[in-house]
Design an enzyme around this catalytic site. Structure first.
Site, PDB file in Angstrom:
ATOM      1  N   VAL A  64     -15.379   2.321   0.397  1.00  0.00           N
ATOM      2  CA  VAL A  64     -15.206   2.446   1.843  1.00  0.00           C
ATOM      3  C   VAL A  64     -15.536   3.880   2.252  1.00  0.00           C
ATOM      4  O   VAL A  64     -15.026   4.828   1.658  1.00  0.00           O
ATOM      5  CB  VAL A  64     -13.742   2.106   2.240  1.00  0.00           C
ATOM      6  CG1 VAL A  64     -13.497   2.446   3.700  1.00  0.00           C
ATOM      7  CG2 VAL A  64     -13.422   0.652   1.978  1.00  0.00           C
ATOM      8  N   ALA A 109     -13.792   9.034   1.864  1.00  0.00           N
ATOM      9  CA  ALA A 109     -14.203   7.761   1.256  1.00  0.00           C
ATOM     10  C   ALA A 109     -13.169   7.389   0.204  1.00  0.00           C
ATOM     11  O   ALA A 109     -12.311   8.212  -0.151  1.00  0.00           O
ATOM     12  CB  ALA A 109     -15.575   7.888   0.616  1.00  0.00           C
ATOM     13  N   LYS A 110     -13.228   6.193  -0.263  1.00  0.00           N
ATOM     14  CA  LYS A 110     -12.408   5.784  -1.408  1.00  0.00           C
ATOM     15  C   LYS A 110     -13.043   4.554  -2.009  1.00  0.00           C
ATOM     16  O   LYS A 110     -13.767   3.822  -1.328  1.00  0.00           O
ATOM     17  CB  LYS A 110     -10.973   5.454  -0.965  1.00  0.00           C
ATOM     18  CG  LYS A 110      -9.942   5.712  -2.026  1.00  0.00           C
ATOM     19  CD  LYS A 110      -9.620   7.191  -2.152  1.00  0.00           C
ATOM     20  CE  LYS A 110      -8.650   7.471  -3.265  1.00  0.00           C
ATOM     21  NZ  LYS A 110      -8.186   8.878  -3.219  1.00  0.00           N
ATOM     22  N   GLY A 111     -12.773   4.322  -3.276  1.00  0.00           N
ATOM     23  CA  GLY A 111     -13.290   3.121  -3.917  1.00  0.00           C
ATOM     24  C   GLY A 111     -12.255   2.591  -4.879  1.00  0.00           C
ATOM     25  O   GLY A 111     -11.286   3.280  -5.203  1.00  0.00           O
TER      26      GLY A 111
END
Ligand code: NAD
Length: 420
Positions: A64, A109-111
């Site tokens: 994201v 962001a992050k995943g």
């Protein structure tokens, strides 16, 4: 007002409520809010992995990117059974406010991949990481989105991502990830950075409250990268680390745990549980132990409406992201507990990740002393800014930190326009 989105979950709701509270205070218009709550770009991928027993298991992965207004996006990758798209979106939003607060040229962001790395072999984790990276390639890049370690991932995971990406593009691209091993372009001091930053800020909070560091009692929930390095950094100031825990449970020793011996115990058993000379304590009990400093350094939503009234700390240092629910926050803001909010408290990690990225892009590497010196300078500046702003505007520390971060992003969006 958003009615329903794919991100709906308690953690995403929490991030939106925190944002709305600050947007009200800043006077941000309703028309700008929906975009700020929802990420610019979200990728959901299937990650089929050949397991050691020959079966193919399918995992779900997410990335994201919250906003691209100030530069590329930046944020960790999490491997945990509870990972959901809503959690990843919330963590990406918090990364945006954090990067803006400390003045880094990144959006958040992050995943994550919904998996349990503790139940997987190293080979299975490698295959999962390489396949996940393959799926991420269209939306990551050193000028677009730069992953880093988070819960359940580490330097080795970053090395596999860097290798898979580099193999695809045909040359080594160290700037694709941060938090990688030093021998392939990682930064000295990155491994310890988040914990060192937490310890630096805890010291500043103790100075402010006139609590002598020597002998001060510290409780840490979660003893992975962040908890471990926070404990070691604080112990240099002769604080007593009286209790620590991991997902299996906690340990308590009033006189202070012997950290070097504990490190050996963890190496042998992969847990803090069963450490000789310490009493067992549950993760729930640990949070309410009497102490000077309580440091949640594990997962979200640990300080809740049910236990917030029982906290017996003077400083709550949020090393984890989102450890305090909105309901608990209502109680905390009226209490005399000194809060180091997550977006400030754990920002040392992304600050040194930024240094790593800069070093990779320039192919010019710094000494560990330079890294630490620059880290502490940014933390000092940000801590002072948040404290002064909170005092001047009579704001709760979380609101002050959030207001600074959210306003910087809103200002950047205003001058750039609608696209990023
Ligand atoms: P990690 O995987 O290295 O360690 C996590 C620790 O928490 C482990 O000891 C694990 O056993 C424990 N844990 C997991 N679930 C738990 C539970 N329910 N109760 C108690 N303990 C539990 O992860 P990390 O990198 O140390 O990250 C910890 C937190 O810090 C996360 O919230 C992460 O988002 C945040 N954070 C990490 C970094 C970083 O640089 N690694 C930077 C900023 C913020």
């Amino acid at each position: 007002m958003i009615t329903q989105t794919v991100f709906d979950s308690p953690v995403f709701q929490m991030a939106c409520e925190q944002y709305d509270h600050i947007a009200d205070w800043l006077g941000i218009g309703q028309s700008e809010r929906e975009r700020a709550r929802l990420p610019k770009r979200t990728l959901v991928v299937q990650v089929p992995v050949r397991m050691d027993d020959g079966r193919v298991e399918n995992f779900q992965g997410y990335r994201v990117q919250h906003h691209l207004t100030i530069g590329p996006t930046k944020g960790g990758i999490r491997y945990h059974p509870d990972v959901t798209i809503g959690e990843v979106a919330a963590l990406a939003m918090w990364m945006s406010w954090k990067c803006a607060l400390v003045g880094l040229p990144f959006g958040g962001a992050k995943g994550g991949v919904t998996c349990d790395p503790r139940k997987m072999s190293i080979g299975e984790i490698e295959r999962l990481t390489r396949r996940f990276t393959q799926e991420l390639i269209p939306i990551i890049g050193p000028q677009v989105d730069i992953p880093a370690p988070d819960l359940g991932t580490n330097e080795q995971t970053m090395a596999w991502i860097m290798d898979s990406y580099s193999t695809q593009v045909g040359h080594s691209v160290p700037g694709i990830v941060t938090g990688k091993p030093v021998c392939i372009g990682g930064s000295l001091g990155r491994r310890e950075a988040t914990g060192r930053g937490v310890a630096y800020l805890v010291n500043r909070a103790m100075d402010t409250l006139k609590i002598p560091a020597e002998g001060a009692s510290v409780v840490i929930q979660g003893f992975g990268n962040v908890g471990f390095h926070t404990a070691f950094a604080l112990s240099r100031h002769r604080t007593r680390i009286v209790a620590v825990s991991d997902y299996r449970g906690g340990i308590y020793c009033k006189e202070g745990l012997h950290l070097d011996k504990l490190a050996v115990h963890i190496q042998k058993t992969e847990s803090v549980v069963g450490f000789e000379g310490a009493e067992p304590v549950s993760n729930e009990e640990l949070l309410t132990l009497p102490c000077d400093v309580l440091i949640p350094a594990a997962v979200e939503r640990q300080v809740t409406a049910d236990n917030v009234g029982k906290l017996r700390c003077r400083i709550l240092a949020e090393a984890a992201n989102g450890p305090t629910t909105v309901e608990a926050d209502h109680v905390l803001r009226k209490s005399d507990i000194f809060l180091l909010p997550d977006i400030l408290c754990n920002s040392g990690g992304v600050i040194v990740s930024y240094f790593e990225w800069v070093q990779d892009l320039q192919n010019f590497f710094w000494t560990e002393a330079e890294v630490n010196d620059r880290l502490y300078r940014i933390l000092e500046q940000t801590f002072s800014h948040v404290m002064q702003f909170a005092k001047r505007e009579k704001l709760y520390h979380r609101d002050a930190a959030m207001a600074i971060g959210v306003k910087k992003v809103a200002d950047a969006k205003k001058v750039r326009g609608l696209f990023p």
